[in-house]
Design an enzyme around this catalytic site. Structure first.
Site, PDB file in Angstrom:
ATOM      1  N   GLY A  62       4.857   3.196  -5.341  1.00 24.04           N
ATOM      2  CA  GLY A  62       5.142   1.839  -5.812  1.00 24.04           C
ATOM      3  C   GLY A  62       6.237   1.819  -6.846  1.00 24.04           C
ATOM      4  O   GLY A  62       6.095   1.207  -7.901  1.00 24.04           O
ATOM      5  N   ARG A  95       9.691  -1.730  -7.734  1.00 27.63           N
ATOM      6  CA  ARG A  95       9.772  -2.941  -8.581  1.00 27.63           C
ATOM      7  C   ARG A  95       8.902  -2.742  -9.815  1.00 27.63           C
ATOM      8  O   ARG A  95       8.093  -1.825  -9.878  1.00 27.63           O
ATOM      9  CB  ARG A  95       9.207  -4.157  -7.817  1.00 27.63           C
ATOM     10  CG  ARG A  95       9.914  -4.506  -6.555  1.00 27.63           C
ATOM     11  CD  ARG A  95       9.318  -5.738  -5.903  1.00 27.63           C
ATOM     12  NE  ARG A  95       8.127  -5.455  -5.123  1.00 27.63           N
ATOM     13  CZ  ARG A  95       6.954  -6.080  -5.292  1.00 27.63           C
ATOM     14  NH1 ARG A  95       6.815  -7.004  -6.204  1.00 27.63           N
ATOM     15  NH2 ARG A  95       5.918  -5.760  -4.528  1.00 27.63           N
ATOM     16  N   TYR A 152     -10.374  -5.808  -7.971  1.00 24.36           N
ATOM     17  CA  TYR A 152      -9.343  -5.112  -8.759  1.00 24.36           C
ATOM     18  C   TYR A 152      -9.995  -4.323  -9.906  1.00 24.36           C
ATOM     19  O   TYR A 152      -9.668  -3.156 -10.135  1.00 24.36           O
ATOM     20  CB  TYR A 152      -8.368  -6.158  -9.290  1.00 24.36           C
ATOM     21  CG  TYR A 152      -7.176  -5.626 -10.038  1.00 24.36           C
ATOM     22  CD1 TYR A 152      -6.080  -5.081  -9.365  1.00 24.36           C
ATOM     23  CD2 TYR A 152      -7.116  -5.700 -11.432  1.00 24.36           C
ATOM     24  CE1 TYR A 152      -4.973  -4.620 -10.059  1.00 24.36           C
ATOM     25  CE2 TYR A 152      -6.004  -5.246 -12.129  1.00 24.36           C
ATOM     26  CZ  TYR A 152      -4.935  -4.703 -11.441  1.00 24.36           C
ATOM     27  OH  TYR A 152      -3.841  -4.244 -12.138  1.00 24.36           O
ATOM     28  N   ALA A 157     -13.059  -3.244 -10.063  1.00 24.08           N
ATOM     29  CA  ALA A 157     -13.820  -2.121  -9.491  1.00 24.08           C
ATOM     30  C   ALA A 157     -12.887  -0.966  -9.170  1.00 24.08           C
ATOM     31  O   ALA A 157     -13.174   0.206  -9.475  1.00 24.08           O
ATOM     32  CB  ALA A 157     -14.563  -2.580  -8.233  1.00 24.08           C
TER      33      ALA A 157
HETATM   34  P1  NAP Z   1       4.457  -5.280  -8.675  1.00 23.54           P
HETATM   35  O1  NAP Z   1       5.673  -5.692  -9.442  1.00 23.54           O
HETATM   36  O2  NAP Z   1       3.788  -6.223  -7.747  1.00 23.54           O
HETATM   37  O3  NAP Z   1       4.839  -3.922  -7.879  1.00 23.54           O
HETATM   38  C1  NAP Z   1       3.877  -3.306  -7.064  1.00 23.54           C
HETATM   39  C2  NAP Z   1       4.456  -2.037  -6.510  1.00 23.54           C
HETATM   40  O4  NAP Z   1       3.445  -1.397  -5.718  1.00 23.54           O
HETATM   41  C3  NAP Z   1       5.643  -2.273  -5.604  1.00 23.54           C
HETATM   42  O5  NAP Z   1       6.543  -1.197  -5.748  1.00 23.54           O
HETATM   43  C4  NAP Z   1       5.013  -2.258  -4.211  1.00 23.54           C
HETATM   44  O6  NAP Z   1       5.898  -1.870  -3.188  1.00 23.54           O
HETATM   45  C5  NAP Z   1       3.969  -1.172  -4.419  1.00 23.54           C
HETATM   46  N1  NAP Z   1       2.906  -1.211  -3.427  1.00 23.54           N
HETATM   47  C6  NAP Z   1       1.956  -2.160  -3.248  1.00 23.54           C
HETATM   48  N2  NAP Z   1       1.147  -1.801  -2.228  1.00 23.54           N
HETATM   49  C7  NAP Z   1       1.603  -0.617  -1.768  1.00 23.54           C
HETATM   50  C8  NAP Z   1       1.186   0.257  -0.738  1.00 23.54           C
HETATM   51  N3  NAP Z   1       0.128  -0.001   0.034  1.00 23.54           N
HETATM   52  N4  NAP Z   1       1.883   1.394  -0.536  1.00 23.54           N
HETATM   53  C9  NAP Z   1       2.965   1.696  -1.317  1.00 23.54           C
HETATM   54  N5  NAP Z   1       3.399   0.901  -2.310  1.00 23.54           N
HETATM   55  C10 NAP Z   1       2.724  -0.234  -2.529  1.00 23.54           C
HETATM   56  O7  NAP Z   1       3.294  -4.805  -9.646  1.00 23.54           O
HETATM   57  P2  NAP Z   1       3.323  -4.147 -11.103  1.00 23.54           P
HETATM   58  O8  NAP Z   1       2.891  -5.200 -12.047  1.00 23.54           O
HETATM   59  O9  NAP Z   1       4.567  -3.389 -11.342  1.00 23.54           O
HETATM   60  O10 NAP Z   1       2.083  -3.149 -10.934  1.00 23.54           O
HETATM   61  C11 NAP Z   1       2.230  -1.743 -10.898  1.00 23.54           C
HETATM   62  C12 NAP Z   1       0.889  -1.126 -11.246  1.00 23.54           C
HETATM   63  O11 NAP Z   1       0.511  -1.562 -12.554  1.00 23.54           O
HETATM   64  C13 NAP Z   1      -0.245  -1.547 -10.313  1.00 23.54           C
HETATM   65  O12 NAP Z   1      -1.109  -0.452 -10.099  1.00 23.54           O
HETATM   66  C14 NAP Z   1      -0.947  -2.634 -11.108  1.00 23.54           C
HETATM   67  O13 NAP Z   1      -2.286  -2.774 -10.729  1.00 23.54           O
HETATM   68  C15 NAP Z   1      -0.805  -2.088 -12.511  1.00 23.54           C
HETATM   69  N6  NAP Z   1      -0.970  -3.081 -13.560  1.00 23.54           N
HETATM   70  C16 NAP Z   1      -0.109  -4.125 -13.703  1.00 23.54           C
HETATM   71  C17 NAP Z   1      -0.298  -5.046 -14.738  1.00 23.54           C
HETATM   72  C18 NAP Z   1       0.619  -6.204 -14.981  1.00 23.54           C
HETATM   73  O14 NAP Z   1       0.300  -7.056 -15.842  1.00 23.54           O
HETATM   74  N7  NAP Z   1       1.752  -6.314 -14.308  1.00 23.54           N
HETATM   75  C19 NAP Z   1      -1.392  -4.892 -15.606  1.00 23.54           C
HETATM   76  C20 NAP Z   1      -2.244  -3.816 -15.432  1.00 23.54           C
HETATM   77  C21 NAP Z   1      -2.026  -2.915 -14.411  1.00 23.54           C
HETATM   78  P3  NAP Z   1       6.787  -2.975  -2.379  1.00 23.54           P
HETATM   79  O15 NAP Z   1       7.887  -3.388  -3.309  1.00 23.54           O
HETATM   80  O16 NAP Z   1       7.284  -2.257  -1.193  1.00 23.54           O
HETATM   81  O17 NAP Z   1       5.867  -4.108  -2.049  1.00 23.54           O
END
Ligand code: NAP
Length: 246
Positions: free
Chosen positions: A9, A12, A155, A157
């Site tokens: 991931g 982005r 989420y 869990a």
């Molecule tokens: P995001 O901007 O939506 O980016 C999600 C990333 O995960 C993208 O690169 C996406 O790839 C990739 N992805 C999703 N499903 C996938 C799959 N099945 N196989 C491979 N890649 C996959 O989200 P983010 O906020 O940066 O989140 C990144 C991590 O931080 C996640 O684990 C999220 O739960 C965690 N997190 C985020 C927050 C927050 O407030 N943003 C808070 C706590 C934890 P594509 O671009 O190809 O779709």
């Protein structure tokens, strides 16, 4: 010899910032993404990292919720950079944001497989290339894994499961010199947060003691700290503005 990292991931948001941090730290990187729409984003990121930091990088499309795709990702990394993996960053994640009664089984299964099972697949496949060499696994959890969040049962869990996985792997692999830690971000402005109700988000953000939503650089900074902290394992580092206290 340059070190090798895999990040899931990485196209982005938080993953992109962490991929840039890996480049800054001198790692050659395999950057994973899933969607066709993110192919160009990831290829642009690779060019940027190669030019800025002089490291090598490849983009690998794979759905990490599927074991065969994870294998493809690890095989592509080994083929490009050799059979030693120094850092595995399990970051890919999705969320549903839906009340539990309306949430369908296929939806919560997708959240569990993408957020948790993917990290088991990737760790299972990478560990044979990591043991006995002072290496590191870092998993992106969430404050949702430390506390409950309304409309995020699946989420929460999954993310609590990530923390359990990290603690158990840290104990099991400490004797073999693999450190395993989690980062549990609070609210960080990415596409994931842009997708939720903005009024509800702003109301929640107003309760953060440091008074603001976090930036992806806050999480990349935590990754840099963990990778360079040789006495740290089995821990959950949570940049969250004081939103959740551990
Ligand atoms: P995001 O901007 O939506 O980016 C999600 C990333 O995960 C993208 O690169 C996406 O790839 C990739 N992805 C999703 N499903 C996938 C799959 N099945 N196989 C491979 N890649 C996959 O989200 P983010 O906020 O940066 O989140 C990144 C991590 O931080 C996640 O684990 C999220 O739960 C965690 N997190 C985020 C927050 C927050 O407030 N943003 C808070 C706590 C934890 P594509 O671009 O190809 O779709």
């Amino acid at each position: 010899m340059a070190k090798t990292a895999i990040i899931t991931g990485g196209s982005r948001g938080i993953g992109k910032a962490m991929a840039q941090k890996l480049g800054e730290l001198g790692y050659n990187i395999a950057i994973n993404y899933r969607s066709d729409s993110s192919k160009q984003l990831t290829e642009d990121l690779i060019e940027e990292i190669k030019n800025q930091y002089g490291v090598e990088a490849i983009a690998v499309q794979a759905d990490v919720s599927k074991f065969e795709d994870c294998k493809k990702l690890v095989d592509a990394t080994i083929e490009k950079f050799g059979d030693q993996i120094d850092a595995l960053i399990n970051n890919a994640g999705i969320t549903n944001n839906c009340n539990f009664i309306d949430l369908q089984p296929e939806d919560y299964e997708r959240v569990i497989t993408t957020n948790l099972v993917s990290m088991m697949h990737m760790s299972h496949l990478c560990l044979p290339y990591m043991v006995d060499r002072e290496t590191s696994i870092v998993c992106t959890a969430s404050v949702g894994g430390l506390t409950g969040v309304i409309n995020q049962a699946d989420y929460c869990a999954a993310k609590t499961g990530v923390i359990g996985l990290v603690r158990a792997l840290a104990l099991e692999f400490a004797p073999r010199k693999v450190r395993v830690n989690a980062i549990a971000p609070g609210m960080i402005m990415t596409d994931m947060l842009r997708g939720v109700n903005q009024d509800e988000l702003n109301a929640l953000a107003a309760t953060i003691p440091l008074g603001k939503i976090g930036d992806v650089s806050d999480i990349a900074g935590a990754l840099g700290y963990i990778l360079e902290a040789p006495y740290l394992t089995g821990q959950v580092i949570s940049p969250n503005g004081g939103f959740v206290l551990q």
